[in-house]
Design an enzyme around this catalytic site. Structure first.
Site, PDB file in Angstrom:
ATOM      1  N   ARG A 204       2.358   8.717  -2.419  1.00  0.00           N
ATOM      2  CA  ARG A 204       2.405   7.644  -1.082  1.00  0.00           C
ATOM      3  C   ARG A 204       2.831   8.706   0.145  1.00  0.00           C
ATOM      4  NH1 ARG A 204       5.331   5.432  -5.828  1.00  0.00           N
ATOM      5  NH2 ARG A 204       4.256   3.376  -6.345  1.00  0.00           N
ATOM      6  N   LYS A 229       9.542   5.213  -5.127  1.00  0.00           N
ATOM      7  CA  LYS A 229       9.556   3.584  -5.549  1.00  0.00           C
ATOM      8  C   LYS A 229      10.324   3.270  -6.618  1.00  0.00           C
ATOM      9  CE  LYS A 229       6.648  -0.304  -4.398  1.00  0.00           C
ATOM     10  NZ  LYS A 229       5.536  -0.914  -4.336  1.00  0.00           N
ATOM     11  N   HIS A 294      -3.088   5.596   2.485  1.00  0.00           N
ATOM     12  CA  HIS A 294      -3.100   4.920   1.194  1.00  0.00           C
ATOM     13  C   HIS A 294      -4.649   5.073   0.608  1.00  0.00           C
ATOM     14  CE1 HIS A 294       0.116   3.607  -1.350  1.00  0.00           C
ATOM     15  NE2 HIS A 294      -0.628   2.568  -1.810  1.00  0.00           N
ATOM     16  N   ARG A 297      -4.664   8.051  -1.810  1.00  0.00           N
ATOM     17  CA  ARG A 297      -4.123   7.672  -3.051  1.00  0.00           C
ATOM     18  C   ARG A 297      -4.928   6.914  -3.774  1.00  0.00           C
ATOM     19  NH1 ARG A 297       1.034   6.936  -6.069  1.00  0.00           N
ATOM     20  NH2 ARG A 297       1.270   4.766  -6.485  1.00  0.00           N
ATOM     21  N   HIS A 320       3.326   3.623 -11.377  1.00  0.00           N
ATOM     22  CA  HIS A 320       3.160   2.221 -11.539  1.00  0.00           C
ATOM     23  C   HIS A 320       4.035   1.777 -12.685  1.00  0.00           C
ATOM     24  CE1 HIS A 320      -1.044   1.953  -9.377  1.00  0.00           C
ATOM     25  NE2 HIS A 320      -0.062   2.076  -8.579  1.00  0.00           N
ATOM     26  N   TYR A 329      -7.923  -0.560 -10.382  1.00  0.00           N
ATOM     27  CA  TYR A 329      -9.005   0.453  -9.974  1.00  0.00           C
ATOM     28  C   TYR A 329     -10.322   0.517 -11.043  1.00  0.00           C
ATOM     29  CZ  TYR A 329      -5.215   2.425  -7.317  1.00  0.00           C
ATOM     30  OH  TYR A 329      -4.229   2.584  -6.402  1.00  0.00           O
TER      31      TYR A 329
END
Length: 347
Positions: A204, A229, A294, A297, A320, A329
């Site tokens: 990120r 995050k 992004h 990524r 995640h 994805y």
């Protein structure tokens, strides 16, 4: 000032758009505003829709732009609660602004009188009426639920506050050829290293900017991403190719505090400058797409999946919490889709 300001909905979020002819002085002034962003696709600068910004650009204040006095006091209590729970500054800001929007809508009521019907009215008469996104609405729901958990006397039934149906938006992905063109475009070694790190490690933007020189573990060939995050640490593989590039960069720039520093020594490279680096690289690479950092990524994750990497590992590499976030994805990977023969070919 030779500019025009207008309240807009930018990607489903209320913002103030600033329109003016290209002028270096005006651009410098706009950049001094907090969270000022440039929209390459819309060709305007935009700022948060706050009372202060409305006053600065002489925009009319909505009759219900502020919560009542009880609401303002409750917001301060809410902020202190978030701080004590160690929420990140960005999350505190997001939740506070979301709660402010809702309490402003309900400013004719005492906190204890606000009900689930008010939440529904807010969704219909403010969110939907202004065509704000479901993700913005979801932020409001998060803030409302968290806020009313700490309110002692309330008519709100937290469990019955419904969330908007999630929009199924596919991540934007670039081909390997497009990625290569973008990463090879910068002549500046620091710029090349920053963009390459984002793609090669699936970072990120904030993760890249927060890296320290010691986070690059060349002996174990990993990058340590600290307190990202969700306040989680994780590691991601460090490719030999990126390590060679980083060594050349380190030799030339000798960063001390942050891996990528600004013009002033020991200061973090700015997010806005990094966006400008990408923008110039896209232009040089002659790619006519509204690429953001992004996207690099997203492309990293999709290219890993297409090369046969297990989805569980990709989830770990991206940091995640849920596998459902990573599974998106699978919908943009072309590995298996390209092998399907269209019946059109048999006609």
């Amino acid at each position: 000032m030779k500019w025009n300001a207008k309240i807009i909905s930018h990607k489903g979020t209320p913002r103030i758009a600033i329109f003016f002819e290209k002028d270096a002085t005006l651009i410098s002034r706009i950049k001094t505003f907090e969270n000022a962003l440039w929209s390459a696709s819309k060709r305007y600068w935009h700022l948060p829709d706050t009372e202060q910004n409305r006053l600065h650009f002489k925009l009319p204040l909505a009759p219900t732009l502020l919560p009542n006095s009880e609401g303002i006091a409750s917001m301060e209590t809410f902020k202190r609660y978030l701080l004590s729970k160690r929420y990140s500054p960005n999350t505190i800001k997001t939740y506070s602004e979301a709660l402010k929007s809702f309490l402003t809508f309900c400013n004719t009521k005492a906190i204890k009188e606000i009900s689930n019907e008010d939440v529904i009215a807010y969704n219909n008469d403010y969110i939907l009426k202004n065509k704000f996104s479901s993700s913005y609405q979801n932020q409001i729901v998060n803030a409302i639920k968290l806020f009313f958990k700490i309110v002692k006397e309330t008519a709100i039934e937290i469990d019955k506050i419904h969330r908007p149906k999630r929009e199924k938006v596919l991540p934007n992905v670039l081909s390997k050829e497009e990625i290569k063109a973008i990463l090879e475009a910068p002549k500046n070694l620091k710029h090349k290293a920053m963009l390459s790190m984002i793609y090669s490690c699936g970072l990120r933007r904030s993760e890249l900017l927060n890296l320290k020189p010691n986070d690059i573990d060349s002996k174990r060939n990993v990058v340590i991403i600290r307190q990202s995050k969700g306040k989680k640490d994780r590691i991601t593989p460090l490719s030999p190719k990126i390590l060679t590039l980083l060594r050349a960069y380190y030799k030339e720039y000798s960063p001390k505090v942050y891996l990528f520093e600004g013009q002033e020594k020991n200061t973090q490279y700015s997010a806005r400058s990094l966006e400008e680096v990408l923008k110039k690289s896209i232009t040089l690479a002659k790619i006519n797409k509204p690429v953001t950092l992004h996207w690099l990524r997203h492309s990293y994750a999709t290219h890993l999946l297409e090369s046969g990497t297990d989805l569980r590992y990709i989830q770990e590499l991206l940091g995640h919490n849920s596998s459902k976030t990573t599974e998106i994805y699978t919908h943009v990977s072309t590995k298996n889709i390209q092998q399907i023969k269209s019946p059109f070919d048999d006609l």
